[in-house]
Motif scaffolding. Structure first.
Motif, mmCIF file in Angstrom:
data_model
loop_
_atom_site.group_PDB
_atom_site.id
_atom_site.type_symbol
_atom_site.label_atom_id
_atom_site.label_comp_id
_atom_site.label_asym_id
_atom_site.label_seq_id
_atom_site.Cartn_x
_atom_site.Cartn_y
_atom_site.Cartn_z
ATOM 1 N N LYS A 78 -40.332 -23.936 -61.670
ATOM 2 C CA LYS A 78 -40.098 -22.928 -62.706
ATOM 3 C C LYS A 78 -41.077 -23.130 -63.872
ATOM 4 O O LYS A 78 -41.673 -24.187 -63.987
ATOM 5 C CB LYS A 78 -38.653 -23.018 -63.191
ATOM 6 N N PRO A 79 -41.198 -22.125 -64.718
ATOM 7 C CA PRO A 79 -42.212 -22.215 -65.771
ATOM 8 C C PRO A 79 -42.067 -23.487 -66.601
ATOM 9 O O PRO A 79 -40.991 -23.845 -67.050
ATOM 10 C CB PRO A 79 -41.927 -20.987 -66.631
ATOM 11 N N GLN A 80 -43.159 -24.152 -66.786
ATOM 12 C CA GLN A 80 -43.160 -25.399 -67.541
ATOM 13 C C GLN A 80 -44.423 -25.464 -68.370
ATOM 14 O O GLN A 80 -45.397 -24.797 -68.079
ATOM 15 C CB GLN A 80 -43.172 -26.595 -66.576
ATOM 16 N N THR A 81 -44.370 -26.294 -69.365
ATOM 17 C CA THR A 81 -45.569 -26.528 -70.156
ATOM 18 C C THR A 81 -45.971 -27.977 -70.005
ATOM 19 O O THR A 81 -45.140 -28.866 -70.066
ATOM 20 C CB THR A 81 -45.300 -26.229 -71.640
ATOM 21 N N ARG A 83 -43.468 -31.103 -80.979
ATOM 22 C CA ARG A 83 -42.438 -32.026 -80.540
ATOM 23 C C ARG A 83 -43.044 -33.272 -79.888
ATOM 24 O O ARG A 83 -42.364 -34.249 -79.665
ATOM 25 C CB ARG A 83 -41.495 -31.350 -79.555
ATOM 26 N N ALA A 87 -34.690 -29.751 -80.466
ATOM 27 C CA ALA A 87 -34.018 -30.043 -79.202
ATOM 28 C C ALA A 87 -32.713 -30.816 -79.381
ATOM 29 O O ALA A 87 -31.790 -30.673 -78.587
ATOM 30 C CB ALA A 87 -34.967 -30.822 -78.298
ATOM 31 N N ASP A 96 -40.448 -29.540 -69.508
ATOM 32 C CA ASP A 96 -39.880 -28.203 -69.495
ATOM 33 C C ASP A 96 -39.604 -27.771 -70.917
ATOM 34 O O ASP A 96 -38.832 -28.393 -71.631
ATOM 35 C CB ASP A 96 -38.583 -28.275 -68.686
ATOM 36 N N LEU A 97 -40.262 -26.733 -71.320
ATOM 37 C CA LEU A 97 -40.082 -26.281 -72.706
ATOM 38 C C LEU A 97 -39.101 -25.133 -72.820
ATOM 39 O O LEU A 97 -38.915 -24.587 -73.880
ATOM 40 C CB LEU A 97 -41.424 -25.823 -73.283
ATOM 41 N N SER A 98 -38.482 -24.781 -71.712
ATOM 42 C CA SER A 98 -37.646 -23.601 -71.755
ATOM 43 C C SER A 98 -36.358 -23.845 -72.524
ATOM 44 O O SER A 98 -35.507 -23.003 -72.612
ATOM 45 C CB SER A 98 -37.307 -23.161 -70.340
ATOM 46 N N ASP A 99 -36.257 -25.035 -73.137
ATOM 47 C CA ASP A 99 -35.034 -25.344 -73.866
ATOM 48 C C ASP A 99 -35.176 -25.085 -75.357
ATOM 49 O O ASP A 99 -34.292 -25.386 -76.114
ATOM 50 C CB ASP A 99 -34.664 -26.808 -73.666
ATOM 51 N N GLU A 100 -36.297 -24.546 -75.776
ATOM 52 C CA GLU A 100 -36.603 -24.593 -77.203
ATOM 53 C C GLU A 100 -35.588 -23.845 -78.084
ATOM 54 O O GLU A 100 -34.768 -24.431 -78.699
ATOM 55 C CB GLU A 100 -38.019 -24.082 -77.437
#
Lengths: 178, 464
Positions: free
Chosen positions: A43-46, A73, B32, B170-174
């Motif tokens: 899934k999309p990740q950075t 961060r 986070a 995984d940055l989808s938690d921002e």
């Protein structure tokens, strides 16, 4: 082999990659390009992506140019990244909502390194957004007790980025002659 | 985003914490980890956080020990204290996340030890930490960034095995998540192993595409030198301040266009309106404070402009005018049509100052006064002359008289005088004598050669 490095930092979009490209001998490498094979199936990740450029002074002497990951961060890795660095180039984007907050954040995060070495600040996109002006940035630097050089720059310009690096080197040692 | 499933965040108070780690914590708490931690005052806190490497931290922790609140001790070295957990630096989001559970476990254990033998007592409420997994690798980031497991500093070590890790997060938690999605996600071992692959661009054997940089045509040396003479004059140094030639190094700004320009700038800034400065011969300069720009119908590099600046002006030759809105539209349109005549406002003042002074000093200057640069000029937008960057660098670090700076850098005095005149016109010097202090740092001499070679390369003189 003698290896030294210069760190470029600043918020996403401030021009770190572009500035490295402006002076690097090689086309900048972004580390996430090399992680893409690993990540694209999920899934999309950075990726924690650092930009990397290089200036070769001789066969035995190189100056590495590192751009810090844009995501704030990941600031916990910056201490490690700066070890052995010549100095810091902080790039700020004048079109951001609060570039002074960015300045405070990054100078705070790199405070130890700045005090040990030197920092120069380049403000980008002042042609698109005239305010705040350099005088405002100078006041902000003064409030932080940082007498660092601060210039308006176009991150694409070899001349502008070179001038930032010149200011960094002369700040480290005004006795240097070219 | 990381989240507790049952209760609110752990209330913590920050004791002595260094600025860098404080920034990390505040960032984590605001992002986070915002549902895991909440910073409060010491009396309200359920736990205390202390940076044990910070000056005064140990004393402060001792003072707080009678509160019997559990502590989270940050340190690069292991710390074993009763009623505390140790978090190694550099801090990671994973370690901080786990710290919540550890603190509650610590509190539960202390409670159990203090309580009488349990007789059908209910177990203490346990807060369960459920988090959306921010790190794909179960071993990252603590393993990646923490202590000895991190590779050597990038680009410095010559160790052949050193590698820069590519950390996938995984940055989808921002900030954009629906809370219902916040559930623990187990990490497949093979995924974790995959992410452990490392990559160091500095040492990796990868193809590096060379850049063919277009070399900008250099200004012929004789042309550059001629311009520097216009800007800085060609006076020889004066070693003895009692020398009768001293008088020749002073000029009276009030006699020149410079004073009109400064008056126009003052008026423009004060009124926040564009001001037109009408010049002898029909030309003009439009000063636009809102954009910090100036438009001049004369080329500031032309002989005509140089002569205008370095010859005294007569009363009435120059006039200030605040244009009406109709006039301003026309003037701004003309400026846009001749964009080459637009300069940064500071650059305009700078060049007028230099051309006026030509290496001289204002008559009001006390050459024996020690001064220091407060702010650097905006070098990228100003016309350059020899040694300008070195002068700025030294004067920014060390207070000194004009003569001392020239001597320390072993450069002609006229360049220092020029810099002083132009930079002081821009109000870049510290005027308060009580604020002068040396900021010089120890200069490793072995770097000087490398710096010189790097400068030479960047300025086009060095070979690859």
């Amino acid at each position: 082999m003698i290896n030294r490095k210069i760190i470029f930092t600043g918020p996403v979009g401030a021009g770190k990659t572009t500035a490295i490209a402006a002076i690097s001998d090689i086309k900048p490498i972004t580390t996430d390009e090399y992680a893409s094979d690993m990540t694209k199936s999920r899934k999309p990740q950075t990726t924690v992506a650092m930009d990397y450029g290089l200036i070769r002074l001789s066969d035995k002497e190189r100056v590495h140019l590192y751009g810090t990951p844009g995501q704030e961060r990941f600031d916990f890795m910056w201490d490690i990244l700066t070890k052995g660095g010549i100095g810091l180039v902080l790039l700020l984007d004048n079109t951001r909502k609060d570039p002074f907050q960015d300045m405070r954040f990054y100078t705070n995060a790199f405070r130890d390194f700045i005090e040990k070495q030197q920092m120069v600040v380049g403000v980008t996109r002042m042609d698109l957004q005239h305010k705040p002006g350099l005088a405002d940035y100078r006041q902000c630097l003064e409030s932080l007790s940082l007498p660092s050089p601060i210039f308006e720059i176009d991150a694409r310009s070899h001349k502008d980025v070179t001038m930032l690096i010149q200011a960094l080197l002369f700040s480290l040692d005004p006795g240097v002659t070219n | 985003m990381l989240k507790h499933s049952k209760t609110g965040p752990l209330k913590v108070a920050l004791l002595s914490v260094g600025p860098h780690n404080r920034a990390i914590l505040e960032f984590f708490f605001a992002g986070a980890g915002r549902s895991l931690f909440k910073t409060v005052s010491i009396p309200e806190a359920e736990a205390l956080i202390v940076d044990y490497d910070h000056v005064g931290a140990k004393d402060e922790w001792e003072q707080q020990s009678n509160t019997h609140k559990p502590g989270i001790v940050l340190s690069v070295h292991p710390v074993e204290l009763s009623n505390t957990i140790w978090l190694p630096k550099p801090l990671t989001s994973k370690a901080l996340t786990e710290a919540v559970g550890r603190v509650y476990a610590l509190a539960s254990a202390a409670e159990a030890a203090a309580a009488p033998a349990p007789v059908a007592a209910e177990p203490p409420p346990k807060r369960e930490v459920v988090r959306e997994e921010p790190v794909v690798s179960s071993s990252a980031p603590q393993q990646l960034f923490g202590g000895g497991s991190f590779p050597q500093p990038f680009g410095v070590s010559a160790k052949p095995a050193r590698k820069l890790r590519s950390l996938v997060i995984d940055l989808s938690d921002e900030d954009d998540e629906d809370d219902s999605s916040l559930v623990a996600k187990p990490v497949a071992p093979e995924v974790a192993a995959e992410v452990e692959k490392v990559f160091d661009p500095a040492e990796a054997n990868i193809s590096m595409e060379e850049v063919a940089r277009t070399v900008e045509p250099e200004v012929p040396p004789e042309v550059a030198e001629q311009r520097w003479r216009e800007l800085c004059g060609d006076r020889e140094d004066i070693d003895d301040p009692s020398d009768r030639r001293m008088d020749a190094i002073f000029f009276t700004p009030e006699n020149y266009l410079l004073s009109n320009v400064l008056e126009a700038v003052r008026l423009a800034r004060q009124s926040n309106q564009s001001v037109q400065l009408k010049l002898p011969g029909g030309g003009y300069a439009l000063l636009m404070p809102d954009m910090s720009q100036a438009y001049c119908t004369l080329d500031t590099r032309a002989d005509e402009f140089a002569m205008l600046c370095n010859n005294p002006v007569q009363t009435g030759q120059v006039a200030l005018h605040i244009p009406s809105s109709t006039e301003l539209l026309q003037l701004e349109e003309e400026a846009r049509d001749h964009a080459g005549g637009i300069l940064d406002l500071e650059a305009f003042i700078w060049v007028v100052s230099l051309l006026t002074a030509q290496g001289r000093l204002s008559r009001n200057v006390d050459v024996n006064k020690r001064i220091a640069l407060k702010h650097w000029p905006n070098m990228t937008r100003l016309e350059q002359f020899p040694q300008v960057m070195r002068i700025a660098a030294l004067w920014s670090q060390r207070p000194g008289t004009l003569f001392e700076i020239a001597k320390a850098l072993d450069i002609p005095q006229r360049y220092v005088f020029s810099f002083y005149t132009a930079a002081s016109t821009l109000n870049l010097f510290e005027l308060d004598q009580t604020k002068l202090k040396s900021r010089e740092k120890e200069k490793p001499q072995e770097s000087r050669g490398l710096f010189a070679r790097l400068l030479k390369r960047l300025l086009g003189g060095g070979k690859k």
